[in-house]
Design a protein around this motif. Structure first.
Motif, PDB file in Angstrom:
ATOM      1  N   GLY A  85       0.796  -1.212   0.000  1.00 19.13           N
ATOM      2  CA  GLY A  85       0.000   0.000   0.000  1.00 19.13           C
ATOM      3  C   GLY A  85       0.833   1.268   0.000  1.00 19.13           C
ATOM      4  N   GLU A  86       0.477   2.216   0.852  1.00 18.63           N
ATOM      5  CA  GLU A  86       1.169   3.494   0.898  1.00 18.63           C
ATOM      6  C   GLU A  86       2.641   3.337   1.278  1.00 18.63           C
ATOM      7  OE1 GLU A  86      -0.967   6.120   3.460  1.00 18.63           O
ATOM      8  OE2 GLU A  86      -2.431   6.634   1.922  1.00 18.63           O
ATOM      9  N   HIS A  87       2.954   2.322   2.066  1.00 19.56           N
ATOM     10  CA  HIS A  87       4.352   2.103   2.449  1.00 19.56           C
ATOM     11  C   HIS A  87       5.172   1.623   1.247  1.00 19.56           C
ATOM     12  CE1 HIS A  87       2.350   2.272   6.354  1.00 19.56           C
ATOM     13  NE2 HIS A  87       3.533   2.585   6.863  1.00 19.56           N
ATOM     14  N   VAL A 120      13.458  -0.361   6.379  1.00 17.97           N
ATOM     15  CA  VAL A 120      13.090  -1.134   7.575  1.00 17.97           C
ATOM     16  C   VAL A 120      11.871  -0.504   8.245  1.00 17.97           C
ATOM     17  CG1 VAL A 120      13.825  -1.810   9.894  1.00 17.97           C
ATOM     18  CG2 VAL A 120      15.414  -2.030   7.976  1.00 17.97           C
ATOM     19  N   ALA A 121      11.893   0.829   8.388  1.00 11.12           N
ATOM     20  CA  ALA A 121      10.774   1.532   9.016  1.00 11.12           C
ATOM     21  C   ALA A 121       9.489   1.368   8.208  1.00 11.12           C
ATOM     22  CB  ALA A 121      11.121   3.010   9.184  1.00 11.12           C
ATOM     23  N   GLN A 126       5.838   1.897  10.127  1.00  6.75           N
ATOM     24  CA  GLN A 126       5.972   3.039  11.014  1.00  6.75           C
ATOM     25  C   GLN A 126       5.408   4.277  10.323  1.00  6.75           C
ATOM     26  OE1 GLN A 126      10.033   3.209  12.414  1.00  6.75           O
ATOM     27  NE2 GLN A 126       9.905   1.214  13.412  1.00  6.75           N
ATOM     28  N   PRO A 127       5.144   5.367  11.084  1.00  6.33           N
ATOM     29  CA  PRO A 127       4.494   6.548  10.502  1.00  6.33           C
ATOM     30  C   PRO A 127       5.205   7.067   9.255  1.00  6.33           C
ATOM     31  CG  PRO A 127       4.549   6.729  12.883  1.00  6.33           C
ATOM     32  CD  PRO A 127       5.356   5.515  12.544  1.00  6.33           C
ATOM     33  N   LEU A 128       4.427   7.224   8.182  1.00  8.60           N
ATOM     34  CA  LEU A 128       5.005   7.638   6.906  1.00  8.60           C
ATOM     35  C   LEU A 128       5.644   9.018   6.978  1.00  8.60           C
ATOM     36  CD1 LEU A 128       2.337   6.500   4.288  1.00  8.60           C
ATOM     37  CD2 LEU A 128       4.548   5.460   4.762  1.00  8.60           C
ATOM     38  N   CYS A 199       5.893  21.558   8.884  1.00  6.39           N
ATOM     39  CA  CYS A 199       6.816  22.558   8.342  1.00  6.39           C
ATOM     40  C   CYS A 199       7.884  21.891   7.475  1.00  6.39           C
ATOM     41  CB  CYS A 199       7.458  23.339   9.487  1.00  6.39           C
ATOM     42  SG  CYS A 199       8.447  24.746   8.959  1.00  6.39           S
ATOM     43  N   ALA A 200       8.408  20.770   7.941  1.00  3.82           N
ATOM     44  CA  ALA A 200       9.444  20.063   7.193  1.00  3.82           C
ATOM     45  C   ALA A 200       8.905  19.528   5.876  1.00  3.82           C
ATOM     46  CB  ALA A 200      10.015  18.921   8.028  1.00  3.82           C
ATOM     47  N   LYS A 201       7.636  19.087   5.865  1.00  3.16           N
ATOM     48  CA  LYS A 201       7.041  18.596   4.621  1.00  3.16           C
ATOM     49  C   LYS A 201       6.967  19.716   3.591  1.00  3.16           C
ATOM     50  CE  LYS A 201       3.000  16.167   2.800  1.00  3.16           C
ATOM     51  NZ  LYS A 201       1.758  15.445   3.146  1.00  3.16           N
ATOM     52  N   ARG A 202       6.559  20.897   4.020  1.00  2.00           N
ATOM     53  CA  ARG A 202       6.452  22.031   3.099  1.00  2.00           C
ATOM     54  C   ARG A 202       7.836  22.430   2.577  1.00  2.00           C
ATOM     55  NH1 ARG A 202       5.609  27.670   3.740  1.00  2.00           N
ATOM     56  NH2 ARG A 202       5.741  27.476   6.006  1.00  2.00           N
TER      57      ARG A 202
END
Length: 234
Positions: A85-87, A120-121, A126-128, A199-202
């Protein structure tokens, strides 16, 4: 390049070559991104048929000179990372960034380790947002675009980010601008803080878009598709 001992590697891109071979982009621990020919890899009885896939930790032996090497030998060093999926699409996104943005035949040992840790994450679901932001920030640092504080960081001032200049003063507030508080969050990035992640995503979107220079990523289209599908199902 003469024959080398086996080195850790991951497949980041493949495409058919001639009748039964593959052109493969590898991300290796010792040489970074390299282009190789895997002769006969698509033949029915090839031992390479099942392992030259993204997400499979490899040991490879390369030979030859110039920009296109020969894959002499490859073996899986462990089982493939279970990605769904998304991972899975996130792992493809990491691969696309490496494929498009890394220089060939340049070692990035720290980034290689971060990439492996990210897989691994992702395999552990783990959170995307944490996984992607940490990798993107590491990638930007390895490419020479580490975050640095402007000489004068003024309260109430807004800043634009430019790859060749860093943060520069902006006369107007815009979606692509950053406040003093934003920049301080980026400089003290804390992956457990939701505001820091936003903020880091932007910031990463803006910086990576400049690096890609208008190039579209297949993984982002897949992300959009799966989100639309999930909304439809619900």
């Amino acid at each position: 390049m003469s024959a080398q001992p086996m080195t850790p590697a991951f497949v980041i891109h493949t495409r058919p070559y001639r009748e039964t071979s593959l052109l493969v982009q590898l991300f290796t621990f010792e040489a970074g991104k390299v282009s190789v020919v895997a002769r006969g890899a698509r033949a029915k009885r090839s031992r390479l048929k099942g392992i030259l896939q993204p997400g499979v930790p490899l040991l490879v032996e390369l030979s030859g000179k110039g920009s296109l090497l020969n894959l002499k030998q490859a073996e899986a060093s462990s089982l493939a990372f279970p990605l769904f999926g998304e991972h899975l699409y996130s792992a493809l996104y990491l691969n696309e960034l490496l494929y498009h943005l890394l220089d060939e035949n340049t070692a990035y040992p720290c980034l290689y380790q971060k990439y492996q840790q990210s897989l691994v994450a992702l395999a552990k679901q783990q959170p995307l947002e944490v996984c992607l932001r940490e990798f993107e920030l590491s990638l930007l640092t390895e490419l020479g675009f580490a975050l640095s504080e402007p000489e004068r960081l003024a309260e109430g001032q807004h800043y634009q980010y430019r790859l060749d200049q860093g943060f520069i003063s902006s006369a107007q507030l815009a979606n692509a601008s950053f406040s003093r508080e934003d920049i301080l969050m980026l400089l003290s990035f804390d992956e457990t803080n939701a505001a820091h992640l936003v903020c880091a995503k932007r910031f990463c979107r803006i910086a990576i878009a400049q690096l890609l220079n208008g190039r579209e990523l297949t993984s982002r289209a897949l992300f959009k598709q799966i989100k639309v599908t999930n909304r439809t199902v619900k």
